[in-house]
Design a protein around this motif. Structure first.
Motif, PDB file in Angstrom:
ATOM      1  N   TRP A 169      25.333  64.378  10.177  1.00 38.81           N
ATOM      2  CA  TRP A 169      24.892  65.677   9.669  1.00 38.81           C
ATOM      3  C   TRP A 169      25.364  66.782  10.606  1.00 38.81           C
ATOM      4  CZ3 TRP A 169      21.009  69.560  10.465  1.00 38.81           C
ATOM      5  CH2 TRP A 169      20.667  70.255   9.317  1.00 38.81           C
ATOM      6  N   THR A 170      25.261  66.531  11.927  1.00 37.59           N
ATOM      7  CA  THR A 170      25.734  67.488  12.932  1.00 37.59           C
ATOM      8  C   THR A 170      27.245  67.686  12.812  1.00 37.59           C
ATOM      9  OG1 THR A 170      23.966  66.815  14.444  1.00 37.59           O
ATOM     10  CG2 THR A 170      25.828  67.994  15.396  1.00 37.59           C
ATOM     11  N   GLU A 171      27.968  66.590  12.603  1.00 35.86           N
ATOM     12  CA  GLU A 171      29.415  66.667  12.440  1.00 35.86           C
ATOM     13  C   GLU A 171      29.776  67.536  11.230  1.00 35.86           C
ATOM     14  OE1 GLU A 171      33.477  66.001  13.057  1.00 35.86           O
ATOM     15  OE2 GLU A 171      31.737  65.629  14.352  1.00 35.86           O
ATOM     16  N   ASN A 172      28.991  67.407  10.157  1.00 39.06           N
ATOM     17  CA  ASN A 172      29.235  68.225   8.969  1.00 39.06           C
ATOM     18  C   ASN A 172      29.060  69.717   9.273  1.00 39.06           C
ATOM     19  OD1 ASN A 172      29.793  66.032   7.345  1.00 39.06           O
ATOM     20  ND2 ASN A 172      27.678  65.804   6.648  1.00 39.06           N
ATOM     21  N   ILE A 173      28.092  70.026  10.118  1.00 39.27           N
ATOM     22  CA  ILE A 173      27.872  71.422  10.497  1.00 39.27           C
ATOM     23  C   ILE A 173      29.085  71.955  11.249  1.00 39.27           C
ATOM     24  CG2 ILE A 173      26.477  72.986  11.912  1.00 39.27           C
ATOM     25  CD1 ILE A 173      24.058  71.267  11.290  1.00 39.27           C
ATOM     26  N   TYR A 174      29.592  71.144  12.183  1.00 43.13           N
ATOM     27  CA  TYR A 174      30.774  71.555  12.937  1.00 43.13           C
ATOM     28  C   TYR A 174      31.987  71.779  12.007  1.00 43.13           C
ATOM     29  CZ  TYR A 174      28.580  70.687  17.476  1.00 43.13           C
ATOM     30  OH  TYR A 174      27.775  70.743  18.585  1.00 43.13           O
ATOM     31  N   ILE A 175      32.134  70.899  11.034  1.00 44.23           N
ATOM     32  CA  ILE A 175      33.239  71.027  10.077  1.00 44.23           C
ATOM     33  C   ILE A 175      33.096  72.322   9.271  1.00 44.23           C
ATOM     34  CG2 ILE A 175      34.277  70.047   7.991  1.00 44.23           C
ATOM     35  CD1 ILE A 175      33.551  67.268   9.086  1.00 44.23           C
ATOM     36  N   LEU A 176      31.870  72.596   8.840  1.00 47.26           N
ATOM     37  CA  LEU A 176      31.616  73.813   8.072  1.00 47.26           C
ATOM     38  C   LEU A 176      31.880  75.057   8.921  1.00 47.26           C
ATOM     39  CD1 LEU A 176      30.615  75.156   5.487  1.00 47.26           C
ATOM     40  CD2 LEU A 176      28.282  74.944   6.381  1.00 47.26           C
ATOM     41  N   LYS A 177      31.456  75.029  10.171  1.00 49.67           N
ATOM     42  CA  LYS A 177      31.690  76.165  11.063  1.00 49.67           C
ATOM     43  C   LYS A 177      33.195  76.421  11.236  1.00 49.67           C
ATOM     44  CE  LYS A 177      29.470  76.823  14.830  1.00 49.67           C
ATOM     45  NZ  LYS A 177      28.841  76.635  16.161  1.00 49.67           N
ATOM     46  N   SER A 178      33.930  75.333  11.388  1.00 52.45           N
ATOM     47  CA  SER A 178      35.374  75.462  11.557  1.00 52.45           C
ATOM     48  C   SER A 178      36.009  76.078  10.321  1.00 52.45           C
ATOM     49  CB  SER A 178      35.985  74.088  11.846  1.00 52.45           C
ATOM     50  OG  SER A 178      37.392  74.171  11.964  1.00 52.45           O
ATOM     51  N   TYR A 179      35.537  75.664   9.162  1.00 52.14           N
ATOM     52  CA  TYR A 179      36.074  76.193   7.903  1.00 52.14           C
ATOM     53  C   TYR A 179      35.786  77.690   7.788  1.00 52.14           C
ATOM     54  CZ  TYR A 179      36.436  77.135   2.906  1.00 52.14           C
ATOM     55  OH  TYR A 179      36.749  77.695   1.692  1.00 52.14           O
ATOM     56  N   ILE A 180      34.544  78.073   8.062  1.00 54.99           N
ATOM     57  CA  ILE A 180      34.162  79.485   7.969  1.00 54.99           C
ATOM     58  C   ILE A 180      34.950  80.318   8.986  1.00 54.99           C
ATOM     59  CG2 ILE A 180      32.259  81.110   8.281  1.00 54.99           C
ATOM     60  CD1 ILE A 180      30.369  78.924   7.292  1.00 54.99           C
ATOM     61  N   LYS A 181      35.090  79.775  10.191  1.00 52.90           N
ATOM     62  CA  LYS A 181      35.797  80.494  11.254  1.00 52.90           C
ATOM     63  C   LYS A 181      37.242  80.773  10.874  1.00 52.90           C
ATOM     64  CE  LYS A 181      36.822  80.155  16.216  1.00 52.90           C
ATOM     65  NZ  LYS A 181      36.654  79.312  17.441  1.00 52.90           N
ATOM     66  N   ASN A 182      37.910  79.759  10.310  1.00 58.79           N
ATOM     67  CA  ASN A 182      39.323  79.907   9.956  1.00 58.79           C
ATOM     68  C   ASN A 182      39.531  80.738   8.684  1.00 58.79           C
ATOM     69  OD1 ASN A 182      40.108  78.322  12.151  1.00 58.79           O
ATOM     70  ND2 ASN A 182      39.928  76.427  10.971  1.00 58.79           N
ATOM     71  N   THR A 183      38.578  80.630   7.757  1.00 60.15           N
ATOM     72  CA  THR A 183      38.732  81.314   6.467  1.00 60.15           C
ATOM     73  C   THR A 183      38.335  82.789   6.549  1.00 60.15           C
ATOM     74  OG1 THR A 183      38.278  79.225   5.316  1.00 60.15           O
ATOM     75  CG2 THR A 183      38.093  81.265   4.028  1.00 60.15           C
ATOM     76  N   PHE A 184      37.227  83.063   7.240  1.00 60.57           N
ATOM     77  CA  PHE A 184      36.695  84.432   7.273  1.00 60.57           C
ATOM     78  C   PHE A 184      36.872  85.112   8.633  1.00 60.57           C
ATOM     79  CE2 PHE A 184      34.252  81.977   4.165  1.00 60.57           C
ATOM     80  CZ  PHE A 184      34.472  82.733   3.023  1.00 60.57           C
ATOM     81  N   GLN A 185      37.591  84.439   9.556  1.00 57.93           N
ATOM     82  CA  GLN A 185      37.875  85.028  10.867  1.00 57.93           C
ATOM     83  C   GLN A 185      36.583  85.461  11.584  1.00 57.93           C
ATOM     84  OE1 GLN A 185      41.062  84.813  11.916  1.00 57.93           O
ATOM     85  NE2 GLN A 185      41.402  83.848   9.916  1.00 57.93           N
ATOM     86  N   MET A 186      35.600  84.563  11.589  1.00 57.21           N
ATOM     87  CA  MET A 186      34.330  84.847  12.260  1.00 57.21           C
ATOM     88  C   MET A 186      34.252  84.028  13.542  1.00 57.21           C
ATOM     89  SD  MET A 186      31.802  84.739   8.917  1.00 57.21           S
ATOM     90  CE  MET A 186      30.326  85.051   9.890  1.00 57.21           C
ATOM     91  N   ASP A 187      33.613  84.603  14.558  1.00 54.70           N
ATOM     92  CA  ASP A 187      33.464  83.850  15.810  1.00 54.70           C
ATOM     93  C   ASP A 187      32.222  82.961  15.736  1.00 54.70           C
ATOM     94  OD1 ASP A 187      31.184  85.429  16.425  1.00 54.70           O
ATOM     95  OD2 ASP A 187      32.479  86.973  17.274  1.00 54.70           O
ATOM     96  N   ASN A 188      32.099  82.061  16.693  1.00 53.66           N
ATOM     97  CA  ASN A 188      30.995  81.086  16.682  1.00 53.66           C
ATOM     98  C   ASN A 188      29.628  81.757  16.735  1.00 53.66           C
ATOM     99  OD1 ASN A 188      32.435  78.646  16.495  1.00 53.66           O
ATOM    100  ND2 ASN A 188      32.906  78.674  18.680  1.00 53.66           N
ATOM    101  N   ALA A 189      29.506  82.784  17.566  1.00 49.89           N
ATOM    102  CA  ALA A 189      28.207  83.447  17.719  1.00 49.89           C
ATOM    103  C   ALA A 189      27.746  84.064  16.407  1.00 49.89           C
ATOM    104  CB  ALA A 189      28.299  84.515  18.809  1.00 49.89           C
ATOM    105  N   THR A 190      28.677  84.679  15.683  1.00 50.27           N
ATOM    106  CA  THR A 190      28.331  85.313  14.404  1.00 50.27           C
ATOM    107  C   THR A 190      27.946  84.265  13.363  1.00 50.27           C
ATOM    108  OG1 THR A 190      29.880  87.107  14.869  1.00 50.27           O
ATOM    109  CG2 THR A 190      29.171  86.840  12.589  1.00 50.27           C
ATOM    110  N   ILE A 191      28.686  83.157  13.347  1.00 52.31           N
ATOM    111  CA  ILE A 191      28.370  82.081  12.397  1.00 52.31           C
ATOM    112  C   ILE A 191      26.990  81.517  12.685  1.00 52.31           C
ATOM    113  CG2 ILE A 191      29.026  79.770  11.627  1.00 52.31           C
ATOM    114  CD1 ILE A 191      31.938  80.519  12.249  1.00 52.31           C
ATOM    115  N   ASP A 192      26.717  81.244  13.963  1.00 54.06           N
ATOM    116  CA  ASP A 192      25.413  80.678  14.346  1.00 54.06           C
ATOM    117  C   ASP A 192      24.283  81.603  13.942  1.00 54.06           C
ATOM    118  OD1 ASP A 192      26.689  78.504  15.393  1.00 54.06           O
ATOM    119  OD2 ASP A 192      26.558  79.151  17.486  1.00 54.06           O
TER     120      ASP A 192
END
Length: 206
Positions: A169-192
């Motif tokens: 489940w944690t791995e899925n979160i990391y995958i989703l974060k990576s997708y959002i970061k690359n697609t919407f150009q958001m940094d980790n802090a903003t995603i979190d």
């Protein structure tokens, strides 16, 4: 010369049971108060308390006949009491397994797009509670010769499976974060911040 150590509560109960099992007879309390000190080294003052403790543990039966109360216990009585206690522990184990399976099913059906840190926290808390209960039940089961270690192994396997599911489940979160970061150009802090993902999110040690 060192002072002789007195009998522990458990030792008194074992010796008192020996009186019943060896004689296979019925006794009144006053009879036990005479026999126990002489044959088993149990003080007369503690006989009543020891007998009542055995009655409470369902190891000794008692019945009032007329104005007198009689006590008795046969070897099969102790065996049946032990079996009944073991069955209770088995039921506790089964309940733990059901809870673990329910949590696993819940994790398996979670969508990757639904990042809910509160749910993960609840799962971790439930896992901790179940592990504590597992340890307590393991200690209790060791008191019984006819306990089945397969239940302990099964619960360990269930806990291990739950840890694997949480890490997945944690791995899925990391995958989703990576997708959002690359697609919407958001940094980790903003995603979190937007998805309420804790900054200390990490895998659980296996």
């Amino acid at each position: 010369m060192s002072k002789k150590r007195g009998l522990s509560a458990d030792e008194k109960k074992v010796r008192m049971l020996e009186i019943f099992h060896q004689s296979k007879d019925f006794f009144q309390l006053k009879e036990l108060e005479k026999i126990a000190p002489k044959e088993k080294g149990i003080t007369m003052q503690s006989v009543k308390e020891v007998v009542q403790s055995l009655v409470d543990d369902h190891l000794v039966d008692s019945e009032k006949i007329g104005t007198s109360i009689y006590f008795w216990s046969f070897p099969s009585k102790a065996k049946n009491a032990k079996k009944r206690k073991f069955n209770e522990l088995q039921n506790d184990f089964e309940e733990c397994c059901k809870k673990l399976r329910k949590v696993e099913d819940s994790i398996a059906t979670e969508s990757v797009s639904r990042v809910q840190s509160e749910e993960r926290t609840q799962l971790l808390s439930m896992l901790s509670d179940l592990e504590k209960k597992e340890e307590k039940l393991k200690k209790e089961l060791q008191k019984y010769r006819d306990s089945d270690p397969e239940y302990i192994a099964q619960l360990k396997a269930e806990c291990q499976g739950l840890k694997t599911a949480i890490n997945r489940w944690t791995e899925n979160i990391y995958i989703l974060k990576s997708y959002i970061k690359n697609t919407f150009q958001m940094d980790n802090a903003t995603i979190d911040q937007n998805f309420n993902i804790p900054t200390d999110l990490d895998y659980i040690e296996m």
